[in-house]
Motif scaffolding. Structure first.
Motif, PDB file in Angstrom:
ATOM      1  N   ASP A   1       0.829  -1.205   0.000  1.00 17.09           N
ATOM      2  CA  ASP A   1       0.000   0.000   0.000  1.00 17.09           C
ATOM      3  C   ASP A   1       0.865   1.258   0.000  1.00 17.09           C
TER       4      ASP A   1
ATOM      5  N   HIS B   1      -5.921  -4.039   1.247  1.00 16.95           N
ATOM      6  CA  HIS B   1      -6.281  -5.408   0.870  1.00 16.95           C
ATOM      7  C   HIS B   1      -6.252  -6.358   2.069  1.00 16.95           C
TER       8      HIS B   1
ATOM      9  N   GLY C   1      -8.780  -2.737  -5.245  1.00 12.03           N
ATOM     10  CA  GLY C   1      -8.118  -1.519  -5.695  1.00 12.03           C
ATOM     11  C   GLY C   1      -7.761  -1.547  -7.169  1.00 12.03           C
TER      12      GLY C   1
ATOM     13  N   GLY D   1     -10.975  -1.215  -2.684  1.00 13.42           N
ATOM     14  CA  GLY D   1     -10.042  -1.654  -1.664  1.00 13.42           C
ATOM     15  C   GLY D   1     -10.758  -1.909  -0.343  1.00 13.42           C
TER      16      GLY D   1
END
Length: 343
Positions: free
Chosen positions: A40, A59, A110, A116
């Motif tokens: 991320d 996630h 995402g 997400g």
């Protein structure tokens, strides 16, 4: 619902978006907690290869099922769950042999229309959802996904009882890979990093040796000295810094194996003679399989991960920008940073 967006590089905001519409084979989850992952941070910095801003980030999650699609049979409202955040085409050779992580059409949160996980609600295909065992709280549940990364790396490496293992990088993935290596029977576990506080957590989680490499130009020699002058059977790379692949080969015994977990940007170079003349191996590692997820859940339930040494911050959605900043800058002794959405 509230959702955390990486709006642009280094820009994190909270926006209101519609709750996802549920398909017949999907499960709607009220997200209790979501984790900030190292990948991320790559999105946050605008460097991720396929997850690009603006995007609802995340996630990793654990939460409660609140609605199921008309054709869902394995879940019902009230179930406590986590999610394997990848889905394959279902028809290619890789999907049919249980290697969704190889699928050329693999989907993930995402990407495209799939939100997400860092939002109040998250919709996921039924086949990606896993029930949490009785007694496993949501904070341990959110660790299933990153721990599955470590489990997959350990299985790729073939780590077994008595192995000497070096883990390069003491971020959350490196620490969880170390925990998986310990569970597999490794008896020597050396962890390297540039942050003393991360190495302290490594010791709390079971490392037998730690080494801060920041001011140690010859750190590979020091690492070998720490374990009595020998070499390592396996090396797990959890930090994608320049030169680390070649350094890992210097730690490795003849016939040993390196597994790369970290996300790399740019080329890595190494001395081919250190590889070929000593029959060493370098293996890539991409996410996990369904089996890795089941193993991760079982090991977490059995207490193989000290979450108190790993989870450092618990934030509200409105504090997510701060969370991304401290993870990126390694501030405030940050390791695993969680964002809580519902009490």
């Amino acid at each position: 619902m509230k959702a955390v967006f990486v709006q642009d590089a280094y820009e994190v905001i909270v926006k209101e978006v519609d709750i996802p519409k549920l398909g017949d084979l999907e499960v709607l989850i009220k997200v209790k907690t979501a984790g900030i992952c190292g990948s991320d941070i790559h999105t946050y910095k605008g460097l991720h290869p396929f997850r690009k801003p603006p995007v609802i980030i995340g996630h990793e999650l654990a939460g409660e099922v609140v609605e199921v699609g008309a054709a869902v049979t394995k879940f019902q409202p009230g179930d406590r769950v986590t999610v394997e955040p990848q889905v394959g085409c279902g028809t290619c050779e890789y999907c049919l042999t249980g290697r969704v992580n190889y699928c050329e059409d693999r989907g993930a949160p995402g990407i495209g229309a799939w939100y997400g996980t860092m939002a109040e609600y998250f919709a996921a295909p039924e086949q990606t959802v896993y029930k949490l065992p009785e007694g496993m709280d949501y904070e341990r549940g959110v660790l299933v996904e990153p721990f599955a990364v470590g489990v997959h790396a350990v299985r790729k490496a073939g780590i077994s009882a008595g192995d000497k293992v070096a883990i390069l990088g003491a971020g959350p993935i490196g620490l969880l890979a170390m925990a998986a290596a310990k569970a597999a029977g490794a008896t020597t576990l050396l962890v390297t990093d540039v942050m003393d506080y991360a190495l302290e957590s490594a010791s709390q989680m079971g490392a037998t040796h730690t080494l801060n490499i920041l001011h140690n130009a010859e750190w590979t020699e020091k690492a070998r000295e720490l374990i009595g002058g020998g070499l390592f059977d396996k090396v797990l790379i959890a930090a994608g810094v320049p030169g680390i692949v070649d350094q890992s080969l210097k730690l490795l015994r003849k016939g040993g194996r390196v597994v790369t977990i970290a996300m790399f940007h740019g080329d890595q170079t190494f001395n081919i003679h250190n590889l070929q003349n000593q029959e060493k191996e370098i293996l890539g590692c991409m996410t996990y399989t369904r089996e890795d997820f089941f193993i991760a859940i079982d090991l977490l339930a059995a207490g193989f991960v000290d979450d108190k040494a790993l989870i450092t911050h618990r934030l509200a959605p409105e504090q997510a920008a701060e969370g991304f900043r401290i993870v990126d800058k390694k501030e405030d002794r940050s390791l695993k940073v969680l964002v809580h959405f519902h009490d």
